[in-house]
Design a protein around this motif. Structure first.
Motif, PDB file in Angstrom:
ATOM      1  N   MET A 152       0.818  -1.211   0.000  1.00  0.00           N
ATOM      2  CA  MET A 152       0.000   0.000   0.000  1.00  0.00           C
ATOM      3  C   MET A 152       0.853   1.263   0.000  1.00  0.00           C
ATOM      4  O   MET A 152       0.423   2.305  -0.488  1.00  0.00           O
ATOM      5  N   SER A 153       2.058   1.185   0.561  1.00  0.00           N
ATOM      6  CA  SER A 153       2.931   2.358   0.594  1.00  0.00           C
ATOM      7  C   SER A 153       3.732   2.515  -0.688  1.00  0.00           C
ATOM      8  O   SER A 153       4.414   3.516  -0.890  1.00  0.00           O
ATOM      9  N   GLY A 154       3.660   1.512  -1.568  1.00  0.00           N
ATOM     10  CA  GLY A 154       4.396   1.580  -2.825  1.00  0.00           C
ATOM     11  C   GLY A 154       3.612   2.290  -3.904  1.00  0.00           C
ATOM     12  O   GLY A 154       2.452   2.665  -3.728  1.00  0.00           O
ATOM     13  N   GLY A 155       4.243   2.474  -5.025  1.00  0.00           N
ATOM     14  CA  GLY A 155       3.604   3.163  -6.129  1.00  0.00           C
ATOM     15  C   GLY A 155       3.235   2.216  -7.250  1.00  0.00           C
ATOM     16  O   GLY A 155       3.677   1.071  -7.294  1.00  0.00           O
ATOM     17  N   LEU A 156       2.395   2.696  -8.132  1.00  0.00           N
ATOM     18  CA  LEU A 156       2.007   1.945  -9.323  1.00  0.00           C
ATOM     19  C   LEU A 156       2.324   2.749 -10.572  1.00  0.00           C
ATOM     20  O   LEU A 156       1.626   2.658 -11.569  1.00  0.00           O
ATOM     21  N   THR A 157       3.394   3.547 -10.482  1.00  0.00           N
ATOM     22  CA  THR A 157       3.766   4.356 -11.635  1.00  0.00           C
ATOM     23  C   THR A 157       4.207   3.466 -12.780  1.00  0.00           C
ATOM     24  O   THR A 157       4.608   2.322 -12.592  1.00  0.00           O
ATOM     25  N   GLY A 158       4.168   4.004 -13.970  1.00  0.00           N
ATOM     26  CA  GLY A 158       4.534   3.236 -15.150  1.00  0.00           C
ATOM     27  C   GLY A 158       3.301   2.819 -15.912  1.00  0.00           C
ATOM     28  O   GLY A 158       2.366   3.597 -16.076  1.00  0.00           O
ATOM     29  N   ARG A 159       3.290   1.580 -16.350  1.00  0.00           N
ATOM     30  CA  ARG A 159       2.183   1.129 -17.186  1.00  0.00           C
ATOM     31  C   ARG A 159       0.887   1.036 -16.395  1.00  0.00           C
ATOM     32  O   ARG A 159       0.886   0.756 -15.197  1.00  0.00           O
ATOM     33  N   SER A 171      -3.898  -4.679   8.144  1.00  0.00           N
ATOM     34  CA  SER A 171      -3.274  -5.901   8.642  1.00  0.00           C
ATOM     35  C   SER A 171      -3.800  -6.354   9.990  1.00  0.00           C
ATOM     36  O   SER A 171      -3.732  -7.540  10.302  1.00  0.00           O
ATOM     37  N   ASN A 172      -4.321  -5.446  10.823  1.00  0.00           N
ATOM     38  CA  ASN A 172      -4.742  -5.851  12.154  1.00  0.00           C
ATOM     39  C   ASN A 172      -5.731  -4.837  12.731  1.00  0.00           C
ATOM     40  O   ASN A 172      -6.007  -3.789  12.127  1.00  0.00           O
ATOM     41  N   ALA A 173      -6.247  -5.142  13.925  1.00  0.00           N
ATOM     42  CA  ALA A 173      -7.258  -4.295  14.552  1.00  0.00           C
ATOM     43  C   ALA A 173      -6.703  -2.928  14.914  1.00  0.00           C
ATOM     44  O   ALA A 173      -7.419  -1.922  14.858  1.00  0.00           O
ATOM     45  N   GLU A 174      -5.430  -2.876  15.296  1.00  0.00           N
ATOM     46  CA  GLU A 174      -4.833  -1.591  15.666  1.00  0.00           C
ATOM     47  C   GLU A 174      -4.858  -0.627  14.484  1.00  0.00           C
ATOM     48  O   GLU A 174      -5.202   0.551  14.638  1.00  0.00           O
ATOM     49  N   GLN A 175      -4.490  -1.111  13.312  1.00  0.00           N
ATOM     50  CA  GLN A 175      -4.559  -0.263  12.126  1.00  0.00           C
ATOM     51  C   GLN A 175      -6.007   0.098  11.796  1.00  0.00           C
ATOM     52  O   GLN A 175      -6.300   1.229  11.418  1.00  0.00           O
ATOM     53  N   ALA A 176      -6.906  -0.871  11.949  1.00  0.00           N
ATOM     54  CA  ALA A 176      -8.306  -0.616  11.623  1.00  0.00           C
ATOM     55  C   ALA A 176      -8.897   0.477  12.507  1.00  0.00           C
ATOM     56  O   ALA A 176      -9.716   1.286  12.053  1.00  0.00           O
ATOM     57  N   ASP A 177      -8.485   0.527  13.762  1.00  0.00           N
ATOM     58  CA  ASP A 177      -9.010   1.527  14.686  1.00  0.00           C
ATOM     59  C   ASP A 177      -8.307   2.869  14.563  1.00  0.00           C
ATOM     60  O   ASP A 177      -8.708   3.837  15.220  1.00  0.00           O
ATOM     61  N   GLU A 179      -7.615   6.168  12.756  1.00  0.00           N
ATOM     62  CA  GLU A 179      -8.143   7.038  11.710  1.00  0.00           C
ATOM     63  C   GLU A 179      -7.052   7.434  10.724  1.00  0.00           C
ATOM     64  O   GLU A 179      -7.304   7.620   9.530  1.00  0.00           O
ATOM     65  N   THR A 180      -5.814   7.536  11.230  1.00  0.00           N
ATOM     66  CA  THR A 180      -4.684   7.891  10.366  1.00  0.00           C
ATOM     67  C   THR A 180      -4.473   6.837   9.293  1.00  0.00           C
ATOM     68  O   THR A 180      -4.300   7.153   8.105  1.00  0.00           O
ATOM     69  N   PHE A 181      -4.485   5.564   9.692  1.00  0.00           N
ATOM     70  CA  PHE A 181      -4.298   4.488   8.725  1.00  0.00           C
ATOM     71  C   PHE A 181      -5.454   4.433   7.740  1.00  0.00           C
ATOM     72  O   PHE A 181      -5.254   4.267   6.539  1.00  0.00           O
ATOM     73  N   ARG A 182      -6.674   4.580   8.225  1.00  0.00           N
ATOM     74  CA  ARG A 182      -7.830   4.514   7.330  1.00  0.00           C
ATOM     75  C   ARG A 182      -7.800   5.651   6.316  1.00  0.00           C
ATOM     76  O   ARG A 182      -8.101   5.457   5.129  1.00  0.00           O
ATOM     77  N   TRP A 186      -7.406   5.503   2.160  1.00  0.00           N
ATOM     78  CA  TRP A 186      -8.346   6.194   1.290  1.00  0.00           C
ATOM     79  C   TRP A 186      -7.619   7.122   0.317  1.00  0.00           C
ATOM     80  O   TRP A 186      -7.947   7.175  -0.869  1.00  0.00           O
ATOM     81  N   GLN A 187      -6.620   7.836   0.831  1.00  0.00           N
ATOM     82  CA  GLN A 187      -5.846   8.712  -0.041  1.00  0.00           C
ATOM     83  C   GLN A 187      -5.064   7.905  -1.071  1.00  0.00           C
ATOM     84  O   GLN A 187      -4.883   8.356  -2.206  1.00  0.00           O
ATOM     85  N   TRP A 188      -4.589   6.715  -0.681  1.00  0.00           N
ATOM     86  CA  TRP A 188      -3.911   5.848  -1.661  1.00  0.00           C
ATOM     87  C   TRP A 188      -4.863   5.504  -2.797  1.00  0.00           C
ATOM     88  O   TRP A 188      -4.482   5.538  -3.965  1.00  0.00           O
ATOM     89  N   TRP A 189      -6.110   5.173  -2.461  1.00  0.00           N
ATOM     90  CA  TRP A 189      -7.074   4.848  -3.502  1.00  0.00           C
ATOM     91  C   TRP A 189      -7.325   6.047  -4.416  1.00  0.00           C
ATOM     92  O   TRP A 189      -7.345   5.914  -5.645  1.00  0.00           O
ATOM     93  N   LEU A 190      -7.490   7.233  -3.839  1.00  0.00           N
ATOM     94  CA  LEU A 190      -7.807   8.420  -4.616  1.00  0.00           C
ATOM     95  C   LEU A 190      -6.651   8.866  -5.502  1.00  0.00           C
ATOM     96  O   LEU A 190      -6.865   9.285  -6.649  1.00  0.00           O
ATOM     97  N   THR A 191      -5.424   8.775  -4.989  1.00  0.00           N
ATOM     98  CA  THR A 191      -4.283   9.353  -5.703  1.00  0.00           C
ATOM     99  C   THR A 191      -3.417   8.333  -6.432  1.00  0.00           C
ATOM    100  O   THR A 191      -2.660   8.719  -7.322  1.00  0.00           O
TER     101      THR A 191
END
Length: 303
Positions: A152-159, A171-177, A179-182, A186-191
């Motif tokens: 998720m932290s990587g890029g999809l630049t190129g083709r 990956s786990n409940a801590e990330q799910a709870d 707001e920063t991770f969520r 979301w920003q990864w999806w948008l950008t």
């Protein structure tokens, strides 16, 4: 092998494969490994993937309890089946960690290299390009299709991607709870994720629901949320409109098995084992991970 044989072999590598003889990813999985266990839940997922590949669905969310075969069927067998039907399809696989994403890419590549018709074995009709075969990115010989795997932290630049598979962005409940991770996802999806899609490219998100505001929740709440087809399968049926046609209270037929130590016979999880799993989970964890009904931490008991 003679020089003529080598020339013929090389020429065949660049021939387009015949139409895929496997009607669904499940059929392909059983062709590769006859021990593959097919369940009603996996039948439902197979049909959704068939609709995606045929262009009848371009946004798909699959949520199901952990360890029930969803990642193996969707994120491993799905891209492989797509490539048997169109070896020019450029596929991107994304997960919360680079290592996990590359693991999917490696597994898909290994299925191809291990099933090339040698000594009478199964031939998938696909070959890996010799100069492009790393776990993170590889291509089908003679075609533009292949698989690229990133975290998720990587890029999809190129083709661009002709199909995007997102598997477990959290990956786990801590990330799910968090707001920063969520928000980060979301920003990864948008950008990143949504911007690398080729025209008409489908997106498949497979996950276990951890939080109501996870990536699936945000996608469904967005303005174009109506585009998403949802295959949500709870461990235990709760309503009359159960996706598997079960009666309320009935547990799903499990893809997981256990072996009787006395007879050596394999059996799927039974109701007693499901009840034991349910008993050891908190109310919130059971509702989220197993029933696909995530609730906020403060609302696990009262809403």
């Amino acid at each position: 092998m003679t020089e003529l044989d080598w020339a013929e072999h090389a020429a065949r590598m660049f021939d387009p494969p015949p139409p895929s003889p496997w009607a669904t990813p499940g059929e392909l999985a059983r062709a590769i490994d006859p021990r593959t266990r097919q369940t009603p839940a996996l039948d439902l997922i197979d049909q959704a993937l068939v609709d995606v590949e045929a262009g009848r669905c371009d946004r798909l969310i699959v949520s199901m309890p952990p360890q029930e075969g969803k990642s193996s069927r969707v994120t491993t067998m799905g891209p492989l089946w797509f490539l048997t039907r169109n070896p020019d399809r450029r596929i991107a696989v994304v997960s919360y960690a680079q290592s996990l994403a590359q693991g999917f890419g490696r597994d898909i590549r290994n299925y191809i290299t291990q099933n090339q018709g040698e000594d009478g074995t199964l031939d998938l009709g696909l070959r890996i390009a010799q100069d492009n075969g790393s776990a993170g990115q590889w291509q089908i010989a003679g075609h533009r299709g292949g698989v690229r795997s990133v975290g998720m932290s990587g890029g999809l630049t190129g083709r661009p991607a002709d199909a995007l598979f997102i598997d477990d962005p959290i990956s786990n409940a801590e990330q799910a709870d968090s707001e920063t991770f969520r928000e980060r996802h979301w920003q990864w999806w948008l950008t990143v994720g949504s911007t690398r899609l080729a025209p008409r490219a489908p997106v498949i998100l497979v996950l276990t629901r951890w939080h109501s505001d996870d990536l699936a929740g945000r996608l469904l709440a967005a303005e174009d949320g109506h585009r998403w087809r949802v295959v949500s399968i709870p461990a235990q049926a709760e309503a009359d409109d159960d996706p598997l046609g079960r009666e309320p209270g009935e547990f799903m037929e499990s893809a997981r098995t256990w072996t009787d130590p006395e007879t050596g016979v394999e059996y799927p999880r039974d109701r007693e084992q499901w009840e034991a799993i349910k008993a050891q989970q908190s109310t919130r964890t059971w509702a989220a991970l197993y029933q696909q009904r995530p609730t906020p931490a403060e609302g696990a008991v009262w809403k």
